[in-house]
Design a protein around this motif. Structure first.
Motif, PDB file in Angstrom:
ATOM      1  N   LEU A 103       0.891  -1.288  -0.114  1.00 59.09           N
ATOM      2  CA  LEU A 103      -0.026   0.118   0.064  1.00 59.09           C
ATOM      3  C   LEU A 103       0.956   1.250   0.087  1.00 59.09           C
ATOM      4  O   LEU A 103       0.567   2.398  -0.546  1.00 59.09           O
ATOM      5  N   GLY A 104       1.925   1.269   0.739  1.00 57.79           N
ATOM      6  CA  GLY A 104       2.843   2.355   0.744  1.00 57.79           C
ATOM      7  C   GLY A 104       3.266   2.689  -0.426  1.00 57.79           C
ATOM      8  O   GLY A 104       3.462   3.687  -0.963  1.00 57.79           O
ATOM      9  N   SER A 105       3.752   1.956  -1.339  1.00 57.49           N
ATOM     10  CA  SER A 105       4.371   1.797  -2.553  1.00 57.49           C
ATOM     11  C   SER A 105       3.463   2.096  -3.692  1.00 57.49           C
ATOM     12  O   SER A 105       3.452   2.895  -4.513  1.00 57.49           O
ATOM     13  N   ILE A 106       2.002   1.489  -3.554  1.00 59.38           N
ATOM     14  CA  ILE A 106       1.052   1.887  -4.345  1.00 59.38           C
ATOM     15  C   ILE A 106       0.583   3.537  -4.535  1.00 59.38           C
ATOM     16  O   ILE A 106       0.202   3.985  -5.467  1.00 59.38           O
ATOM     17  N   LYS A 107       0.868   3.889  -3.296  1.00 56.37           N
ATOM     18  CA  LYS A 107       0.399   5.506  -3.067  1.00 56.37           C
ATOM     19  C   LYS A 107       1.182   6.273  -3.947  1.00 56.37           C
ATOM     20  O   LYS A 107       0.812   7.369  -4.244  1.00 56.37           O
ATOM     21  N   ILE A 108       2.456   5.697  -4.354  1.00 52.83           N
ATOM     22  CA  ILE A 108       3.463   6.454  -4.951  1.00 52.83           C
ATOM     23  C   ILE A 108       3.346   6.077  -6.384  1.00 52.83           C
ATOM     24  O   ILE A 108       3.533   7.142  -7.486  1.00 52.83           O
ATOM     25  N   THR A 109       3.143   4.881  -6.920  1.00 57.98           N
ATOM     26  CA  THR A 109       3.035   4.563  -8.146  1.00 57.98           C
ATOM     27  C   THR A 109       2.256   3.311  -8.545  1.00 57.98           C
ATOM     28  O   THR A 109       2.312   2.443  -7.460  1.00 57.98           O
ATOM     29  N   PRO A 110       1.228   3.189  -9.504  1.00 54.10           N
ATOM     30  CA  PRO A 110       0.553   1.903  -9.506  1.00 54.10           C
ATOM     31  C   PRO A 110       1.354   0.871  -9.909  1.00 54.10           C
ATOM     32  O   PRO A 110       0.937  -0.461  -9.762  1.00 54.10           O
ATOM     33  N   MET A 111       2.368   1.073 -10.573  1.00 54.32           N
ATOM     34  CA  MET A 111       3.302  -0.079 -11.024  1.00 54.32           C
ATOM     35  C   MET A 111       3.642  -0.974  -9.741  1.00 54.32           C
ATOM     36  O   MET A 111       4.173  -2.056 -10.077  1.00 54.32           O
ATOM     37  N   ALA A 112       3.636  -0.429  -8.670  1.00 57.57           N
ATOM     38  CA  ALA A 112       3.996  -1.303  -7.449  1.00 57.57           C
ATOM     39  C   ALA A 112       3.004  -2.329  -7.214  1.00 57.57           C
ATOM     40  O   ALA A 112       3.449  -3.402  -6.468  1.00 57.57           O
ATOM     41  N   ALA A 113       2.067  -2.401  -7.851  1.00 59.13           N
ATOM     42  CA  ALA A 113       1.060  -3.523  -7.839  1.00 59.13           C
ATOM     43  C   ALA A 113       1.693  -4.843  -8.587  1.00 59.13           C
ATOM     44  O   ALA A 113       1.017  -5.979  -8.119  1.00 59.13           O
ATOM     45  N   LEU A 114       2.614  -4.620  -9.290  1.00 62.59           N
ATOM     46  CA  LEU A 114       3.352  -5.724 -10.073  1.00 62.59           C
ATOM     47  C   LEU A 114       4.531  -6.586  -9.097  1.00 62.59           C
ATOM     48  O   LEU A 114       4.998  -7.317  -9.471  1.00 62.59           O
ATOM     49  N   SER A 115       4.463  -6.165  -7.691  1.00 58.27           N
ATOM     50  CA  SER A 115       5.429  -6.743  -7.073  1.00 58.27           C
ATOM     51  C   SER A 115       4.766  -7.635  -6.267  1.00 58.27           C
ATOM     52  O   SER A 115       3.614  -7.740  -5.789  1.00 58.27           O
TER      53      SER A 115
END
Length: 169
Positions: A103-115
């Protein structure tokens, strides 16, 4: 707390690319004002994107670490197998920490959903998978950093519950 960093990258292991995310993690741990930690000598260890190599590095690091942070190998490519290696050795998965980090990363970039990063416990060692970019490592560190002292205290059974009580107030 004793911390080991493991970089998972075929190209860094082969010497065709310089590891930047592993040294960044070492720097973040060393400079943290929130986490009372010492990075183990030899960190970061660099291993190829290979389940056996990753698993062996994790098991070896568990012998002298309270926390292991991996960087790399958490994406969608066929060679990204860090989560699979981690799942082979953890005894308990820490879904709350995984969700918080994502969630912390997705707030910055939607690409974090690929982790596909995994967080779990092997014995009394916490293992955190982070993506391989310096930017992602910094973002993920900022999310988990405030939680780590308490998490490791709980794993070491040194916490008397007072922190938990303070957090509930």
């Amino acid at each position: 707390m004793r911390v080991s960093v493991v970089t998972v990258s075929d190209s860094c292991h082969a010497g065709t690319r310089t590891d930047e995310s592993g040294p960044k993690l070492v720097e973040l741990v060393d400079k943290s004002l929130r986490v009372n930690a010492t990075v183990n000598e030899g960190s970061p260890t660099v291993v190829p994107d290979d389940v056996t190599a990753i698993r062996n590095a994790l098991l070896e690091s568990c012998k002298n670490s309270d926390l292991i942070i991996t960087t790399g190998g958490t994406g969608f490519s066929k060679r990204d197998v860090t989560p699979e290696a981690t799942l082979e050795i953890i005894e308990r998965r820490c879904s709350g920490l995984e969700i918080a980090m994502h969630l912390g990363s997705i707030k910055i970039t939607p690409m974090a959903a690929l982790s596909r990063a995994i967080i779990g416990i092997h014995g009394s060692t916490l293992i955190i998978n982070m993506p391989g970019s310096v930017k992602a490592v910094k973002e993920c560190w900022e999310t988990v950093e405030p939680i780590l002292n308490h998490a490791i205290e709980l794993l070491k059974d040194t916490d008397d519950g007072s922190e938990h009580q303070r957090m509930r107030r």
